[in-house]
Design an enzyme around this catalytic site. Structure first.
Site, mmCIF file in Angstrom:
data_model
loop_
_atom_site.group_PDB
_atom_site.id
_atom_site.type_symbol
_atom_site.label_atom_id
_atom_site.label_comp_id
_atom_site.label_asym_id
_atom_site.label_seq_id
_atom_site.Cartn_x
_atom_site.Cartn_y
_atom_site.Cartn_z
ATOM 1 N N SER A 231 65.099 92.565 66.074
ATOM 2 C CA SER A 231 65.028 93.282 67.333
ATOM 3 C C SER A 231 66.187 94.243 67.437
ATOM 4 O O SER A 231 67.323 93.880 67.158
ATOM 5 C CB SER A 231 65.054 92.317 68.503
ATOM 6 O OG SER A 231 63.766 91.878 68.743
ATOM 7 N N ASP B 260 61.448 99.043 75.455
ATOM 8 C CA ASP B 260 62.441 97.981 75.243
ATOM 9 C C ASP B 260 63.723 98.529 74.584
ATOM 10 O O ASP B 260 63.999 98.252 73.425
ATOM 11 C CB ASP B 260 61.804 96.880 74.375
ATOM 12 C CG ASP B 260 62.594 95.580 74.406
ATOM 13 O OD1 ASP B 260 63.755 95.590 74.843
ATOM 14 O OD2 ASP B 260 62.036 94.547 73.966
ATOM 15 N N HIS C 226 65.945 93.801 75.680
ATOM 16 C CA HIS C 226 66.050 92.342 75.682
ATOM 17 C C HIS C 226 67.265 91.849 74.896
ATOM 18 O O HIS C 226 67.680 90.709 75.064
ATOM 19 C CB HIS C 226 64.738 91.660 75.263
ATOM 20 C CG HIS C 226 64.458 91.579 73.785
ATOM 21 N ND1 HIS C 226 63.631 92.457 73.130
ATOM 22 C CD2 HIS C 226 64.861 90.699 72.847
ATOM 23 C CE1 HIS C 226 63.542 92.126 71.854
ATOM 24 N NE2 HIS C 226 64.289 91.053 71.653
#
Ligand code: ARG
Ligand code: ASP
Length: 712
Positions: free
Chosen positions: A647, A218, A83
């Site tokens: 992230s 991810d 992402h």
């Protein structure tokens, strides 16, 4: 009795996991080595951050100004989330060659794809510079104080000797009670190396977002390129893979509950030191208002997206963006309530006041200010969220900014070109008809939720939602902003050059436009009746928050303080751990490939699974990547205190080996931005075993694994 129960509820779990009593995102030059050792770390804090010698920090970068990434090979191979690399993967995708759907794996370095504009930042050094920056500010108050601080920062930066490819950034900590200077090196030639298909990298999509148990792979991979001297350079064919000062060994050892782990990255923003009154306002007013606006926007979009494929594709990324924080805030409110955040803060304030009398006065003032600000803050929230989510109004806002700049003589050809460049892709993924409905409903919400004294003249007529949908459809149809009506002989959404060909005419028409006029009325009312009071109360709150922060530090000698996240490099540590967030619900710390198969819904846009992965699973072709259960571990949770910006951050073990890639938190613990609670707050990571399994077995890209140093 009640008090005793309360105390034990708060203190017991805190004592059991003492180190996480308050969470913590620590400045890497100020780590608490003793506590980390007690929890199980084997390496020294000098191995984590050392400005004189290669250390782990040399393998951790800020990715494109927002996420985090880490180097995992001597050839500058970079790992971050899917992402986080989404924009780049999307940019290389076409209908014929859809990298989002199919994934992408370079066969060799020549096949790696350049990404103009993408950067990574290394932190070369960190220095505390509070004395220099606060020099001569002792007796100043606003606005002189801010000016002096800004001047001191400029002088400090100018006095530093740095290389042309370096920069200095000075950041305030503890609400301007301290300042730190960061020496940054920015690399600009970053190429895409690999990404799994969305059905792995975004598996579970919005339904599973913020949710544990999780099965998303991810991750995506990039490579840093440098000039022949290993220094930063603009993209060039002549550039070569960057040779890092340090890279992370990748561990594929089995994980066990209670293993020590730490996360190293760039957390964006937290507010851990607010007074109880502020947390109460967030819980009762601010978050619910934000949620209410997005509820309506998302529901309206979803109805259409489910029945119309073209709309689904157009709005997929916007929907995900709006849904991300909508879902987070819902979890945050629940978590704040469940963790008794307001009561806990109030009790803490009581204990502080008992030790230091001056704190009473600070808190009394803060209480009064927050209460005085409530009606303004509430309207500010509705106003900003409505403008953000009603795309028609957001467009009107853009045109307002444009007209203002033109009239002030601040708009040149370059500025106009930049605006057009932003608008073209916007209109490409915009449905004026659908947004007319969203905007109509949000206007109705705004009319109903705005206190009478702040309501723009005539806005009563928007209060009825059903009527308003018809009413606003007329306005939208007759507007050039929506592209449904023409200006200079063209629709802005169809032929922007023609629509902009006569600037005077464009501006004249915009000013007469019904959407524009509606927006201006809303904006003017907000700017005269709400914004000045809101802002002036906010600056008083900010000044007192600075005082309150300093008083907390001076008074609570037992507590080790860490500054709120501000996108600077931090270390957070904890243990691999599951949780028990609700009655009778207990979460394991780890998920496996079997769980991917349990969630598999053939053809579903969120839960489809690629055929090759299913085959690997059926054949149990797991190679060296299975764990003691015989299956491949996919995700795991730990008590690391993380937030947005973490992230892509590396999760490391006690020896500093990479064991996972951080990408999310579990829903029951997202209030950790305001009130970290070791019972419910968990960060979610992709297991390195799953990452390597996908690269090796799914993508047949063994050449990438061969670059890495694998710890078995
Ligand atoms: N919740 C994660 C974060 O805040 C992941 C968001 C991306 N995924 C999504 N489904 N929108 O960034
Ligand atoms: N998903 C977040 C990010 O993109 C991480 C978090 O909020 O926990 O940074």
């Amino acid at each position: 009795m009640t008090k005793k129960i309360l105390l034990s509820v708060f203190l017991l779990p805190a004592i059991m996991t003492f180190a996480q009593q308050y969470g913590g995102m620590w400045i890497p030059t100020e780590l608490n080595e003793k506590e980390m050792k007690d929890l199980g770390i084997k390496i020294s804090v000098k191995d984590i951050f050392n400005s004189q010698k290669a250390s782990i920090k040399d393998a951790v970068v800020q990715f494109n100004g927002g996420c985090t990434a880490e180097i995992i090979s001597p050839k500058g191979l970079l790992l971050t989330n899917h992402h986080c690399g989404y924009g780049q993967i999307q940019a290389h995708s076409t209908i014929q060659n859809d990298l989002l759907s199919n994934g992408f794996w370079a066969k060799n370095p020549q096949g790696e794809l350049p990404n103009p504009g993408l950067t990574v930042d290394f932190i070369i050094d960190i220095k505390e510079v509070t004395n220099q920056i606060l020099d001569g500010t002792e007796h100043l108050t606003e606005p002189e104080l801010s000016k002096k601080i800004a001047n001191n920062i400029e002088s400090y930066k100018n006095a530093q000797k740095i290389e042309p490819y370096q920069s200095i950034s000075v950041k305030s900590m503890y609400y301007e009670n301290k300042f730190y200077a960061y020496t940054i090196e920015t690399y600009k030639d970053i190429r895409l190396v690999g990404a799994p298909p969305q059905s792995i990298g975004k598996f579970g999509s919005d339904t599973d977002n913020w949710v544990w148990p999780r099965h998303t792979g991810d991750f995506s991979m990039f490579r840093i390129y440098a000039d022949k001297n290993n220094k930063p350079a603009e993209y060039s064919k002549e550039n070569v893979p960057y040779v890092p000062k340090y890279f992370l060994p990748v561990s594929i050892k089995d994980k066990n509950e209670n293993d020590f782990t730490f996360v190293f990255g760039f957390p964006g923003k937290t507010t851990e030191y607010l007074p109880a009154i502020a947390v109460e306002k967030i819980t009762k007013d601010i978050d619910p208002a934000r949620i209410a606006v997005r509820d309506i926007a998302l529901k309206t979009l979803d109805e259409k997206m489910r029945t119309d494929d073209a709309t689904r594709i157009k709005y997929a990324s916007k929907y995900a963006y709006v849904a991300n924080y909508w879902k987070k805030w819902i979890g945050e409110v629940e978590g704040l309530k469940k963790s008794n955040a307001v009561e806990k803060k109030a009790m803490y304030e009581g204990s502080l006041k008992a030790k230091n009398h001056e704190i009473k006065s600070t808190l009394d003032q803060l209480n009064k200010l927050y209460n005085d600000q409530t009606p303004f803050a509430l309207n500010n929230t509705y106003y900003t969220e409505v403008i953000k989510n009603a795309e028609t109004l957001k467009l009107a806002n853009d045109y307002y900014t444009y007209i203002t700049a033109v009239e002030a003589g601040r708009m040149d050809e370059k500025g106009t070109a930049a605006l057009k460049k932003k608008l073209v892709p916007f209109y490409k993924d915009y449905s004026a008809e659908l947004d007319a409905k969203v905007t109509a409903k949000l206007l109705a919400l705004y009319a109903n939720k705005t206190a009478p004294q702040f309501l723009p003249t005539g806005f009563e007529k928007y209060k009825n939602e059903a009527q308003n949908i018809q009413y606003f459809e007329e306005i939208s149809k007759n507007s050039i902003i929506t592209g449904r009506s023409e200006v200079n002989g063209a629709s802005i959404s169809q032929d922007i050059d023609k629509a902009f060909s006569n600037q005077d005419q464009l501006i004249k028409s915009l000013k007469k436009d019904p959407v524009y006029q509606l927006f201006i009325l809303m904006r003017d009312t907000y700017m005269t009746k709400v914004d000045p009071q809101f802002t002036s109360l906010q600056s008083k709150i900010d000044a007192l928050q600075k005082t309150y922060m300093a008083q907390q530090i001076a008074t609570d000698k037992d507590k080790k303080f860490f500054p709120d996240a501000n996108s600077t490099l931090r270390v957070t540590y904890g243990k691999v751990k599951g949780s028990s967030p609700r009655d009778a619900v207990s979460y394991n710390y780890q998920t496996h490939l079997a769980g991917v198969m349990e969630k598999y819904i053939p053809g579903d846009y969120e839960f489809d699974v690629p055929k090759k992965l299913i085959d690997l699973y059926n054949k149990k072709d797991f190679g060296i990547y299975k764990d003691k259960t015989g299956d491949v571990p996919v995700g795991f949770t730990a008590t690391n205190h993380t937030t947005g910006g973490n992230s892509g951050s590396p999760a490391l073990d006690a020896n500093g080996n990479l064991i996972g890639l951080n990408f999310d938190r579990q829903w029951e613990g997202t209030m950790s931005d305001i009130n970290y609670d070791p019972r419910f707050s968990r960060n979610i990571m992709v297991d390195t075993k799953y990452i390597l399994f996908i690269i090796d077995k799914y993508a047949d890209s063994k050449w990438l694994i061969d670059e890495m140093k694998i710890v078995k």
